[in-house]
Design a protein around this motif. Structure first.
Motif, PDB file in Angstrom:
ATOM      1  N   GLY A   8      29.561  43.761  21.419  1.00 17.89           N
ATOM      2  CA  GLY A   8      30.977  43.384  21.495  1.00 17.89           C
ATOM      3  C   GLY A   8      31.387  43.201  22.836  1.00 17.89           C
ATOM      4  O   GLY A   8      32.647  42.684  23.360  1.00 17.89           O
ATOM      5  N   GLY A   9      30.834  43.645  23.753  1.00 17.15           N
ATOM      6  CA  GLY A   9      31.101  43.826  25.427  1.00 17.15           C
ATOM      7  C   GLY A   9      31.200  42.285  25.693  1.00 17.15           C
ATOM      8  O   GLY A   9      30.841  41.349  25.170  1.00 17.15           O
ATOM      9  N   GLY A  10      31.753  42.294  26.920  1.00 16.86           N
ATOM     10  CA  GLY A  10      31.688  40.888  27.716  1.00 16.86           C
ATOM     11  C   GLY A  10      32.693  40.613  28.752  1.00 16.86           C
ATOM     12  O   GLY A  10      33.163  41.759  29.354  1.00 16.86           O
ATOM     13  N   LEU A  11      32.715  39.273  29.028  1.00  8.58           N
ATOM     14  CA  LEU A  11      33.672  39.011  30.270  1.00  8.58           C
ATOM     15  C   LEU A  11      34.993  38.357  29.654  1.00  8.58           C
ATOM     16  O   LEU A  11      34.797  37.711  28.794  1.00  8.58           O
ATOM     17  CB  LEU A  11      33.002  38.164  31.265  1.00  8.58           C
ATOM     18  N   GLU A  88      41.414  47.245  35.479  1.00  4.30           N
ATOM     19  CA  GLU A  88      40.839  48.588  35.697  1.00  4.30           C
ATOM     20  C   GLU A  88      40.382  48.962  34.372  1.00  4.30           C
ATOM     21  O   GLU A  88      39.908  50.020  34.223  1.00  4.30           O
ATOM     22  CB  GLU A  88      41.953  49.244  35.998  1.00  4.30           C
ATOM     23  N   ASP A  89      40.368  48.271  33.124  1.00  4.15           N
ATOM     24  CA  ASP A  89      39.610  48.427  32.168  1.00  4.15           C
ATOM     25  C   ASP A  89      38.145  48.102  32.415  1.00  4.15           C
ATOM     26  O   ASP A  89      37.309  48.667  31.291  1.00  4.15           O
ATOM     27  CB  ASP A  89      40.088  47.887  30.880  1.00  4.15           C
ATOM     28  N   THR A  90      37.579  47.340  33.462  1.00  8.74           N
ATOM     29  CA  THR A  90      36.313  47.214  33.716  1.00  8.74           C
ATOM     30  C   THR A  90      35.444  48.426  33.601  1.00  8.74           C
ATOM     31  O   THR A  90      35.784  49.524  34.511  1.00  8.74           O
ATOM     32  CB  THR A  90      36.140  46.414  34.844  1.00  8.74           C
ATOM     33  N   ALA A  91      34.380  48.484  32.714  1.00  4.67           N
ATOM     34  CA  ALA A  91      33.495  49.653  32.828  1.00  4.67           C
ATOM     35  C   ALA A  91      32.528  49.517  31.877  1.00  4.67           C
ATOM     36  O   ALA A  91      32.601  48.418  31.019  1.00  4.67           O
ATOM     37  CB  ALA A  91      34.436  50.806  32.426  1.00  4.67           C
ATOM     38  N   VAL A 111      32.065  45.932  29.836  1.00  3.11           N
ATOM     39  CA  VAL A 111      33.122  45.219  29.659  1.00  3.11           C
ATOM     40  C   VAL A 111      33.763  44.909  31.076  1.00  3.11           C
ATOM     41  O   VAL A 111      33.775  45.983  32.019  1.00  3.11           O
ATOM     42  CB  VAL A 111      34.241  46.017  28.682  1.00  3.11           C
ATOM     43  N   THR A 112      34.022  43.383  31.387  1.00  6.97           N
ATOM     44  CA  THR A 112      34.292  43.236  32.542  1.00  6.97           C
ATOM     45  C   THR A 112      35.654  42.395  32.421  1.00  6.97           C
ATOM     46  O   THR A 112      35.543  41.323  31.622  1.00  6.97           O
ATOM     47  CB  THR A 112      33.330  42.163  33.276  1.00  6.97           C
ATOM     48  N   VAL A 113      36.833  42.584  32.924  1.00 10.24           N
ATOM     49  CA  VAL A 113      38.041  42.074  33.016  1.00 10.24           C
ATOM     50  C   VAL A 113      38.331  41.476  34.409  1.00 10.24           C
ATOM     51  O   VAL A 113      38.379  42.126  35.262  1.00 10.24           O
ATOM     52  CB  VAL A 113      39.163  43.102  32.533  1.00 10.24           C
ATOM     53  N   SER A 114      38.445  40.053  34.089  1.00 14.83           N
ATOM     54  CA  SER A 114      38.702  39.361  35.749  1.00 14.83           C
ATOM     55  C   SER A 114      40.307  39.018  35.652  1.00 14.83           C
ATOM     56  O   SER A 114      41.026  38.929  34.765  1.00 14.83           O
ATOM     57  CB  SER A 114      37.904  38.074  35.580  1.00 14.83           C
ATOM     58  N   SER A 115      40.947  39.262  36.930  1.00 14.02           N
ATOM     59  CA  SER A 115      42.125  39.108  37.383  1.00 14.02           C
ATOM     60  C   SER A 115      42.463  37.594  37.468  1.00 14.02           C
ATOM     61  O   SER A 115      41.587  36.812  37.488  1.00 14.02           O
ATOM     62  CB  SER A 115      42.490  39.937  38.600  1.00 14.02           C
TER      63      SER A 115
END
Length: 115
Positions: A8-11, A88-91, A111-115
């Protein structure tokens, strides 16, 4: 031998949602607490959320109101619904199960969260 498999992880863009899953397989008779941890680059691994066998939950302050942990005992699976994601949830997110007093860990999912 107990194995935990995460998915379930991803960008995702900031403000978006992701749902993580972690399923256990192997010689399992009873699972105690389940949890999700995360580790960002250069930081220590820390608790994100946990849920007891009775369904009591605990969350890190940084995710309260945005993340929801749940479990399906019939499927030996724990979920983490993540909403309103922030950069900041990226981890790397790891699931953790306690089975007969022994802690088992998943392999981690990015999990990568782009701004």
């Amino acid at each position: 031998q107990v194995q935990l498999v995460e998915s379930g992880g991803g960008l995702v863009q900031a403000g978006g949602s992701l749902r993580l899953s972690c399923a256990a397989s192997g010689s399992i008779f009873s699972i105690g607490a389940m949890g999700w941890y995360r580790q960002a680059p250069g930081k220590q691994r820390g608790l994100v959320a946990s849920i007891t066998s009775r369904g009591s939950t605990n969350y890190a302050d940084s995710v309260k109101g945005r993340f929801t942990i749940s479990r399906d005992n019939a499927k030996n699976t724990v979920y983490l619904q993540m909403n309103s994601l922030k950069p900041e949830d990226t981890a790397v997110y790891y699931c953790q199960f306690t089975i007969w007093g022994i802690d088992y860990w998943g392999q981690g999912t990015q999990v990568t969260v782009s701004s």
